[in-house]
Structures are given as C-alpha cells and as structure tokens.
Write a protein that holds these residues in place. Structure first.
Motif, PDB file in Angstrom:
ATOM      1  N   UNK A 118       3.351   2.291 -11.910  1.00 28.85           N
ATOM      2  CA  UNK A 118       1.942   2.453 -11.547  1.00 28.85           C
ATOM      3  C   UNK A 118       1.348   1.097 -11.164  1.00 28.85           C
ATOM      4  N   UNK A 119       0.150   1.161 -10.567  1.00 28.95           N
ATOM      5  CA  UNK A 119      -0.551  -0.047 -10.139  1.00 28.95           C
ATOM      6  C   UNK A 119      -1.580  -0.462 -11.184  1.00 28.95           C
ATOM      7  N   UNK A 120      -1.886  -1.753 -11.187  1.00 28.26           N
ATOM      8  CA  UNK A 120      -2.894  -2.280 -12.109  1.00 28.26           C
ATOM      9  C   UNK A 120      -3.818  -3.221 -11.345  1.00 28.26           C
ATOM     10  N   UNK A 121      -4.957  -3.514 -11.953  1.00 23.49           N
ATOM     11  CA  UNK A 121      -5.866  -4.501 -11.370  1.00 23.49           C
ATOM     12  C   UNK A 121      -5.243  -5.890 -11.496  1.00 23.49           C
ATOM     13  N   UNK A 122      -5.522  -6.711 -10.506  1.00 27.21           N
ATOM     14  CA  UNK A 122      -4.925  -8.041 -10.449  1.00 27.21           C
ATOM     15  C   UNK A 122      -5.739  -9.012 -11.317  1.00 27.21           C
ATOM     16  N   UNK A 123      -5.345  -9.099 -12.588  1.00 31.42           N
ATOM     17  CA  UNK A 123      -5.970 -10.036 -13.518  1.00 31.42           C
ATOM     18  C   UNK A 123      -5.059 -11.251 -13.642  1.00 31.42           C
ATOM     19  N   UNK A 124      -5.577 -12.418 -13.326  1.00 32.77           N
ATOM     20  CA  UNK A 124      -4.754 -13.624 -13.267  1.00 32.77           C
ATOM     21  C   UNK A 124      -4.303 -14.052 -14.657  1.00 32.77           C
ATOM     22  N   UNK A 125      -3.007 -14.372 -14.778  1.00 32.16           N
ATOM     23  CA  UNK A 125      -2.510 -14.915 -16.034  1.00 32.16           C
ATOM     24  C   UNK A 125      -2.784 -16.420 -16.099  1.00 32.16           C
ATOM     25  N   UNK A 126      -2.382 -17.033 -17.197  1.00 32.98           N
ATOM     26  CA  UNK A 126      -2.730 -18.442 -17.429  1.00 32.98           C
ATOM     27  C   UNK A 126      -2.140 -19.353 -16.351  1.00 32.98           C
ATOM     28  N   UNK A 127      -0.887 -19.126 -15.980  1.00 29.79           N
ATOM     29  CA  UNK A 127      -0.257 -19.971 -14.966  1.00 29.79           C
ATOM     30  C   UNK A 127      -0.922 -19.779 -13.605  1.00 29.79           C
ATOM     31  N   UNK A 128      -1.273 -18.534 -13.272  1.00 32.08           N
ATOM     32  CA  UNK A 128      -1.948 -18.276 -11.995  1.00 32.08           C
ATOM     33  C   UNK A 128      -3.318 -18.937 -11.956  1.00 32.08           C
ATOM     34  N   UNK A 129      -4.020 -18.938 -13.088  1.00 30.22           N
ATOM     35  CA  UNK A 129      -5.336 -19.585 -13.110  1.00 30.22           C
ATOM     36  C   UNK A 129      -5.205 -21.100 -12.940  1.00 30.22           C
ATOM     37  N   UNK A 130      -4.105 -21.656 -13.454  1.00 34.44           N
ATOM     38  CA  UNK A 130      -3.861 -23.087 -13.274  1.00 34.44           C
ATOM     39  C   UNK A 130      -3.656 -23.412 -11.792  1.00 34.44           C
ATOM     40  N   UNK A 131      -2.831 -22.612 -11.110  1.00 26.66           N
ATOM     41  CA  UNK A 131      -2.611 -22.820  -9.682  1.00 26.66           C
ATOM     42  C   UNK A 131      -3.902 -22.596  -8.906  1.00 26.66           C
ATOM     43  N   UNK A 132      -4.646 -21.566  -9.258  1.00 21.44           N
ATOM     44  CA  UNK A 132      -5.906 -21.299  -8.571  1.00 21.44           C
ATOM     45  C   UNK A 132      -6.840 -22.499  -8.655  1.00 21.44           C
ATOM     46  N   UNK A 133      -6.874 -23.154  -9.816  1.00 24.98           N
ATOM     47  CA  UNK A 133      -7.727 -24.324  -9.963  1.00 24.98           C
ATOM     48  C   UNK A 133      -7.384 -25.411  -8.957  1.00 24.98           C
ATOM     49  N   UNK A 134      -6.103 -25.590  -8.684  1.00 26.84           N
ATOM     50  CA  UNK A 134      -5.673 -26.594  -7.705  1.00 26.84           C
ATOM     51  C   UNK A 134      -6.114 -26.188  -6.301  1.00 26.84           C
ATOM     52  N   UNK A 135      -5.919 -24.910  -5.966  1.00 25.44           N
ATOM     53  CA  UNK A 135      -6.330 -24.426  -4.639  1.00 25.44           C
ATOM     54  C   UNK A 135      -7.833 -24.535  -4.448  1.00 25.44           C
ATOM     55  N   UNK A 136      -8.579 -24.167  -5.469  1.00 24.97           N
ATOM     56  CA  UNK A 136     -10.034 -24.182  -5.357  1.00 24.97           C
ATOM     57  C   UNK A 136     -10.593 -25.596  -5.227  1.00 24.97           C
ATOM     58  N   UNK A 137      -9.970 -26.566  -5.880  1.00 23.92           N
ATOM     59  CA  UNK A 137     -10.456 -27.947  -5.737  1.00 23.92           C
ATOM     60  C   UNK A 137     -10.324 -28.411  -4.290  1.00 23.92           C
ATOM     61  N   UNK A 138      -9.223 -28.068  -3.640  1.00 27.18           N
ATOM     62  CA  UNK A 138      -9.055 -28.466  -2.241  1.00 27.18           C
ATOM     63  C   UNK A 138     -10.032 -27.714  -1.341  1.00 27.18           C
ATOM     64  N   UNK A 139     -10.221 -26.429  -1.611  1.00 25.81           N
ATOM     65  CA  UNK A 139     -11.170 -25.656  -0.794  1.00 25.81           C
ATOM     66  C   UNK A 139     -12.578 -26.217  -0.912  1.00 25.81           C
TER      67      UNK A 139
END
Length: 656
Positions: A118-139
C-alpha cells in the motif's frame, strides 16, 4: 562511575533528540529550515511552526493578528460560511507550500510503503530531513543547487531528491525541464515512476486545474507536466543518445557509481554534456547520487574532489547510525560500556547512540570488516572500501593522516634554464602558481645526508601517471626520530624537464641524495634510452646521484646504471617495509592526496602483483615507499665538521 554516568546522560540526550516529536503538518520538530511559532485562532490548524519567510508574509501576519474568522469577515469582507472557510484555507495552503517542502510532501505526495502492498504519505525521516536542510540552504541563498550524495542503505535519498525536483516544477517554476539518468534506462524509469504515482493522486485545487502528465512530442521517454510546461526526460549511461541535451534546468543522475567507462564512452563525457546543457541559476538543480561501488570510478573521484573543494558539488554523506532502523535495545548498560572496543568508542565519539552501537556490534559478528565498512559505513572513506585486498590497514592510514596539513608555500623552483647544467645556476623559489609544495624550506644548518629526494617518473599527457618528486628531511633521525616530508612536486612535464627539476630541488635541499625510480622509462624503447642519456648528463653535473650498479662492478669498470629499479624483487621489498612504516609511524606524512593513494593501493586478483585500483594512481605512494626504505638504509645524518675533508664515495644500491 561518574564518567559512566556522563556517558549514559549523553546517550539519553541523543535518544531524546532522535525520538523527539515530529509533525510535518504543524511543522513541529522540523530542523531542516528555520521556523517560528504562529497561532491563528479558529483556523483549521491553529498552532503551527512555519518557515520564517512565510510567517513574515502579510497573509500570515493578518491571519495571526485577526484570527481566522475575522480575517475572512473583516479583511476579506466575505461571509463566514463553509465554502469561504474551505477556499480561504486552501489559499493559505497554496501559499504555504511555496515555503514548506515538508508540509507539501506529507500532505500531497504518496509513496509506496517499503515492503508493504500500500501507499503512505511521504513523511521525511531523520536522514532525509538532514539532506533537505542542505538543499534548502542553497535554495534560500539563491545559488544553483549542486550536490553529490553518497548514499547508505534504506533511507530514501534518491526519493527525496526526485520529489524536491518535482516540488520546484509544480510550485516554483514553469518551463523548468529535468533529466533523470541512470546506468540503465530501467533505473531512470523506476525513479520517474515515483513521480507518475504521486501525480496520479495530486489534488486539482492545488494547481487550480487537473494535473496532466503526458508524453512530450510523442516520446515515452519525455513526458511533460502540462500545467507548468515542465518536461521530465529519462535516459541512461548505456544509451546516452536518447537524452534531450538542451534546455535543461535540473538533472538527477542516479547510481553514478555503476556507470562503466569504455573506450567508446566515459561517464564524465555524458555528465559533462548534461552539465554543459544545464542552465545554472536560482532553482537550477544538479544531483549526482550513488551507493559506493568501489574506488577509482568516476563517482568516487568526483566525491573526493567535492570534499577537497575542487568542483562545485556539495558532498553529502549519511552514516549508518543516522538511519534509525539500525538500533537494538540494551539489557545491561554498565556491562555494555565496560566491554566497548576501540571501534565502538570511535562510533560513540562520532555521535552514535549506545543502542545503535549495539546493533553494529551484533552485525559485526556476521560480516567481514571490509564488507561491513562498505555496506554500513560510518564515514565516506569506509563507504568506498569495497575490497578486502587493500595493502595498508585502514586504521594505520588514518593515523598517518593526522599529520597532514596545507603547505607553507607553493610555487616553482626556477634556474637560468629549464634543463641542462644552467638549470642548476641562479636558482630561486618563485612563490605563487606552481606545482612545488613546501612544508619546510631547506635549513642552513650544515648536516650531511640530511635530505633525500625521490623521483617517480610519469607521463606527459593529462591521462598518464603523474611525475612525483618528494623531499625527505631526516634531521630528527639523529635523535631517534623519524623522517618528515619537507616538499613535493607533482605534475605532468617532459621527462628531461622532470629529471633536471629533481636535480634542482635536490640542489636546493643541500645537495641531497637524488634517487630516481627509472624502470618504467627503461621499458619504453627509444624514450628510455634517451632518459639514460639524460641521467648520464645530470650525473656529470650532480655528484650525489643514486646508482644501482654494485660497487664491486663499478670498481671493475662496469658502467653505472642510474636510478632505483622497481621490479618483482624490489617492489615487494619496499612495500613490505612501507606497510611497517605506516603501521609503526616511521615517517611523517604531510600530503592528503598521498593518504588517498594508500587507501586505494591493493593486492591484485592474481594474488601476486600490487598497484592502484583501476583509474587511480600510486606515484605518490611509490615515492614514499622507496624514500622511506632509503631513509632507513642510508647513513644517518650527522653535523658537518668544518675541517673535515669530504672523501669521494661511490653511491649505489650496494651502498645501502
């Protein structure tokens, strides 16, 4: 006991952070972007932690100041009914998703649950949130988003990258085309399949229109989001001609470590072609990602360059202990701490919890050390460790690495000429641009046999092996110390020039013993013969040149054969000695790249030959191996007595 209590308290804090509440709807617990608490009385969601930039917009300010109902009736001046409540909140959401990726991903993106039907909502795990922080700083800094991601297992790095790109295409930009490229087309299709699944359930009202994701110009490999006119193309390293090569704003290059180099095509050629078509500006996006697939390949080289700041990519690595599924409970903490070994204490210092270390300890019993390092890496270096055939133990090389530092000076040593006897006249060090790195300038104190200069002759072209010239300072060997790397020249120049440059450097360092590794050139026919002539010429003007001809043969009239000959007998000899030297700290390294060559030097599959892994070099390592061996088999340095008359001596391999 107090120390153990401190450890347990620190472990409690680490677990508290890991298990801290996280709610992507309210924003509570998010650390990837700066947020501020906002309260909107009467709103469908009253308490929120919103991105600062969104919280400071007039919309949020007015809602917060007036409350949700008054905002509708007094600010918008419309009736407070169900339809207006719904539409006003949707308008709020349409604005929020511009600033809040985590909220958008959880609210509107569905992904397949790992191992579930089945499908689930995309809730970011701890490692994904760490990567997101890097992407967002550049954006948010308004610069091109460019990363190289070294992935570990089971945390969804590729998933985050692809949906971050989709967020840009749906929310922030129109006509913003992207490319997905894997080793084979199936990998690219799988990645784009996530997008297709997500768009199938994407709400119409968020874009004020039904989502349309259709073939572009009749091609199944190029599909367009008609709502924003963004084309998503797929291709592969195996068939690069299928990729659209123009008007690209984003590129997701997946599992680059698998991309093979052949005579017809190389990964760097395709990637450079894609990058050359990439429009670099705000919101442009380039991601090279892969699990580690050994050393020496394109992905490995680019990751190392990124770590050293030699390309525009930001390196990102997620250690295994940031992936929360790798954790086991502990029954007896006191006993567990008492029994922790050096590697486990290293993991503790790196930030792992005791529970994560417990998982690792149990996993360690089931796998070879090198394979454990490769599949569950704690550092990027461990991730690239993909062979059990390395010559130098990783822990020994890490100790050697501790003394590395930037050189004091960079430049070039120049004389009256580039080659010939005049090159040794009027020498000066031209500081600035050049290939000579100096950690310690030559000392004016008169010490005989203090310096040894070792040379490995490489090729001329950029694709060939480098030539390397290393200076060893043996001053502290007089007091029971070890030799130290004092200077190094590394580059590509003609063979005669590198030989005379070595003579220049040896002259600069007190007429040092000059040891030239020459066997490669001696197998190159005419060029090798020419090099023998060059060494004969240097010997006529430099009297401290190493010869391998035995002394008794020289005395009987045999011609001197200059240079250290590396062969099936001498190479194992110097490498064996160097393994011991690295293990026991018998010399001081200064250059980080030399450390890298120690990590990529292996016993080949035939079980006999040794060398760098495919695509890498070992010229720096060989100058060290030969040089350290000579350092310990040559006369110890000693002060020069002024009245002493220096007797002539024959320098040869037999002298050592």
């Amino acid at each position: 006991m107090l120390e153990k209590n401190n450890i347990l308290e620190e472990n409690r804090k680490r677990n508290e952070l890991i298990n801290a509440p996280y709610d992507p709807l309210s924003g509570y617990g998010s650390t990837s972007i700066e947020r501020v608490s906002v309260y909107i009385e009467g709103a469908p969601l009253e308490d929120m932690y919103l991105p600062v930039d969104f919280a400071n917009t007039p919309l949020v300010s007015l809602m917060s100041e007036n409350g949700f109902e008054s905002f509708i009736t007094d600010v918008l001046q419309i009736e407070f009914n169900d339809d207006n409540i719904e539409e006003t909140w949707r308008a709020f959401i349409r604005e929020r998703v511009k600033y809040d990726f985590e909220y958008w991903a959880y609210s509107f993106i569905k992904i397949k649950a790992k191992g579930k039907p089945y499908d689930i909502q995309f809730s970011l795990n701890r490692a994904q949130r760490y990567l997101l922080g890097i992407l967002e700083r550049m954006r948010l800094d308004g610069v091109p988003i460019e990363i190289i991601l070294l992935k570990a297992r089971q945390w969804g790095g590729s998933t985050l990258i692809q949906f971050y790109m989709l967020w840009i295409q749906l929310i922030h930009r129109n006509n913003w085309n992207s490319v997905i490229c894997g080793d084979v087309e199936g990998q690219s299709r799988n990645v784009r399949g996530m997008v297709t699944k997500a768009l199938a359930s994407y709400p119409d009202w968020l874009l004020n229109d039904q989502i349309k994701f259709t073939p572009f110009e009749g091609s199944s490999k190029n599909r367009v989001i008609e709502n924003t006119n963004c084309v998503i193309s797929i291709g592969s390293a195996q068939k690069p001609d299928t990729l659209r090569s123009s008007d690209i704003s984003m590129a997701h290059l997946t599992e680059v470590g698998l991309w093979k180099a052949t005579k017809e095509k190389k990964p760097e050629d395709l990637i450079q072609s894609i990058i050359g078509s990439l429009y670099e500006t705000e919101y442009s996006f380039l991601a090279l990602e892969s699990t580690a697939k050994g050393v020496g390949n394109y992905f490995h080289r680019e990751y190392i360059k990124a770590e050293k700041g030699e390309n525009n990519l930001t390196p990102v690595f997620i250690p295994w202990f940031m992936i929360d599924i790798y954790s086991n409970p502990i029954d007896d903490y006191d006993t567990f701490i008492d029994e922790m070994e050096d590697k486990e204490w290293m993991l503790w210092e790196m930030g792992a919890t005791l529970e994560a270390i417990n998982w690792y300890k149990k996993k360690r019993k089931t796998m070879a050390e090198w394979r454990l390092n490769s599949e569950y890496p704690s550092t990027a270096l461990e991730a690239f460790q993909s062979t059990g055939r390395r010559i130098f133990r990783m822990e020994d090389v890490r100790k050697l690495e501790k003394s590395c530092l930037d050189p004091e000076f960079k430049g070039e040593l120049v004389g009256r000429a580039d080659t010939g006897p005049d090159s040794l006249i009027g020498m000066r060090f031209a500081q600035g641009k050049g290939d000579l790195k100096v950690w310690m300038m030559p000392d004016s104190e008169k010490i005989r046999d203090r310096y040894i200069v070792v040379v490995d002759i490489g090729g001329v072209s950029d694709q060939a092996d480098f030539s390397d010239i290393v200076v060893f300072d043996r001053y502290f060997m007089m007091e029971g110390g070890v030799p130290d790397i004092a200077a190094e020249w590394h580059g590509h120049i003609d063979h005669d020039k590198v030989a005379w440059k070595a003579a220049q450097i040896a002259t600069m360092y007190g007429e040092a013993l000059l040891v030239i590794e020459s066997n490669t050139l001696e197998t190159e026919g005419t060029e090798g013969d020419n090099f023998e002539y060059i060494l004969d010429e240097i010997a006529g003007h430099y009297d401290n040149l190493y010869s391998r001809t035995p002394i008794d043969q020289i005395r009987q009239g045999a011609p001197k054969r200059w240079g250290f000959h590396t062969n099936s007998s001498t190479k194992p000899m110097v490498i064996k000695h160097h393994v011991k030297a690295v293990r026991d700290g018998l010399y001081i390294e200064r250059d980080q790249q030399a450390i890298f060559e120690h990590d990529t030097f292996e016993l080949k599959e035939d079980g006999k030959t040794m060398g760098a892994v495919e695509g890498m070099h070992d010229d720096k390592l060989m100058t060290r191996a030969i040089g350290v061996w000579v350092c310990y088999h040559w006369d110890l340095p000693r002060p020069v007595i002024v009245s002493q008359v220096k007797s002539p001596r024959i320098i040869s391999e037999a002298s050592i």
